[in-house]
Design an enzyme around this catalytic site. Structure first.
Site, short mmCIF file in Angstrom:
data_model
loop_
_atom_site.label_atom_id
_atom_site.label_comp_id
_atom_site.label_asym_id
_atom_site.label_seq_id
_atom_site.Cartn_x
_atom_site.Cartn_y
_atom_site.Cartn_z
N LYS A 46 47.71 44.84 -63.63
CA LYS A 46 47.71 44.73 -65.09
C LYS A 46 48.90 45.42 -65.76
O LYS A 46 48.80 45.97 -66.85
CB LYS A 46 46.39 45.27 -65.71
CG LYS A 46 45.11 44.79 -65.04
CD LYS A 46 45.11 43.34 -64.63
CE LYS A 46 45.14 42.36 -65.79
NZ LYS A 46 45.35 40.95 -65.28
N HIS A 106 50.61 44.73 -55.02
CA HIS A 106 50.12 45.88 -55.81
C HIS A 106 49.96 47.10 -54.90
O HIS A 106 49.37 48.09 -55.31
CB HIS A 106 48.75 45.57 -56.43
CG HIS A 106 48.76 44.52 -57.50
ND1 HIS A 106 49.67 44.51 -58.53
CD2 HIS A 106 47.95 43.45 -57.71
CE1 HIS A 106 49.42 43.47 -59.34
NE2 HIS A 106 48.38 42.82 -58.86
N SER A 136 43.34 46.49 -70.20
CA SER A 136 43.60 45.19 -69.58
C SER A 136 42.79 45.05 -68.29
O SER A 136 42.22 43.99 -68.00
CB SER A 136 45.10 45.08 -69.29
OG SER A 136 45.38 43.84 -68.69
#
Length: 293
Positions: A46, A106, A136
């Protein structure tokens, strides 16, 4: 994707909370063979990953809008560690991707497959202020069924601050990659800078890549990677993902794309708690974030 895998609790990979389905595919990820001309896009979730991916694909396609609509963003920029039943894993997808490849991850810096360092790949990291990240992420937890139920925002805030959200501590993530940039080819960008002056940031990326583009290309890239353009673009907005995995009725994948949305969500007490926590965990680093613009 069998119902039984939906809303499953997270497992742990080397101490990092992660989806159990991803952990099952970890041996293949760990042994992943990078190519020297791979470019890695790395972020904490995010933090503008899809935005940066779209910008990078536009650069790689010399600003050709039609080429960038050839497929969904998650196929144009494969997600290294992704593994969910019924669709090819990131590793499988990347095997069939011609060079030069764009790769998304990530993973925290300590878990990045060794071959990226061995092949001296270029890496672009994008960081976003944690107050907007947590908001988010909360909406993402609701719409992406691979996550456990986030509970209330107050509950999720505690999950996040404790480093128990998927991919672990935001602090460790942004700081780990920040330190690594001192010894490796890493361009470290900030979401807030990209919002404020995207032209300058795109030029920074081009310089990092050693790439010249013809007049007008940067303009076209900026037009087509604006939040409004991406939100309307099925190749960028994740609407082509099966509803079993992502339910856009709960929350769109590309939700607001702004800085400071946390102010619409945090109570005064939550904001004070967050500030104290942030001060404590960012002590002693020269890494600074803009919480609003």
């Amino acid at each position: 994707m069998g119902q039984e895998r939906i809303r499953e609790e997270l497992g742990s990979l080397h101490g990092i909370p992660l989806y159990k389905v991803f952990i099952e595919g970890w041996p293949q990820v760990k042994d992943f063979q990078a190519r020297p001309d791979d470019l890695l896009i790395s972020t904490y979730p995010k933090s503008g990953t899809t935005w940066l991916s779209e910008i990078m694909d536009m650069i790689y396609q010399d600003g050709d809008v039609e080429k960038c609509q050839r497929d969904a963003i998650y196929n144009r920029v494969p997600f290294l560690e992704v593994k969910v039943p019924g669709i090819p894993s990131g590793v499988e997808q990347l095997k069939n991707t011609p060079s030069p490849r764009l790769v998304k991850t990530h993973l925290p810096v300590q878990l990045l497959p060794q071959s990226f360092w061995e092949k001296d790949c270029k890496i672009i990291y994008m960081a976003r202020n944690p107050k907007d990240v947590v908001i988010s992420y909360y909406y993402f937890y609701q719409m992406a069924k691979v996550h456990p139920d986030p509970g209330t925002l107050a509950e999720f805030l505690e999950t996040f601050l404790a480093g128990k959200a998927a991919y672990g501590s935001w602090y460790d993530h942004v700081r780990g990659w920040w330190e690594k940039r001192k010894e490796k080819k890493i361009l470290y960008l900030f979401y807030e800078d990209m919002k404020k002056d995207p032209r300058q940031e795109v030029k920074k990326i081009l310089q990092f890549l050693g790439k010249e583009v013809v007049e007008g290309t940067v303009e076209r890239i900026l037009q087509n990677t604006s939040f409004q353009a991406m939100k309307k673009n099925p190749a960028a907005n994740y609407e082509t993902m099966p509803t079993a995995l992502m339910d856009h009725n709960l929350s769109p994948f590309l939700r607001k794309g702004i800085c400071g949305d946390w102010k619409n969500h945090f109570t005064v007490a939550q904001n004070e708690r967050f500030n104290r926590h942030y001060q404590e965990h960012m002590a002693g680093t020269d890494l600074h974030f803009q919480m609003e613009m």
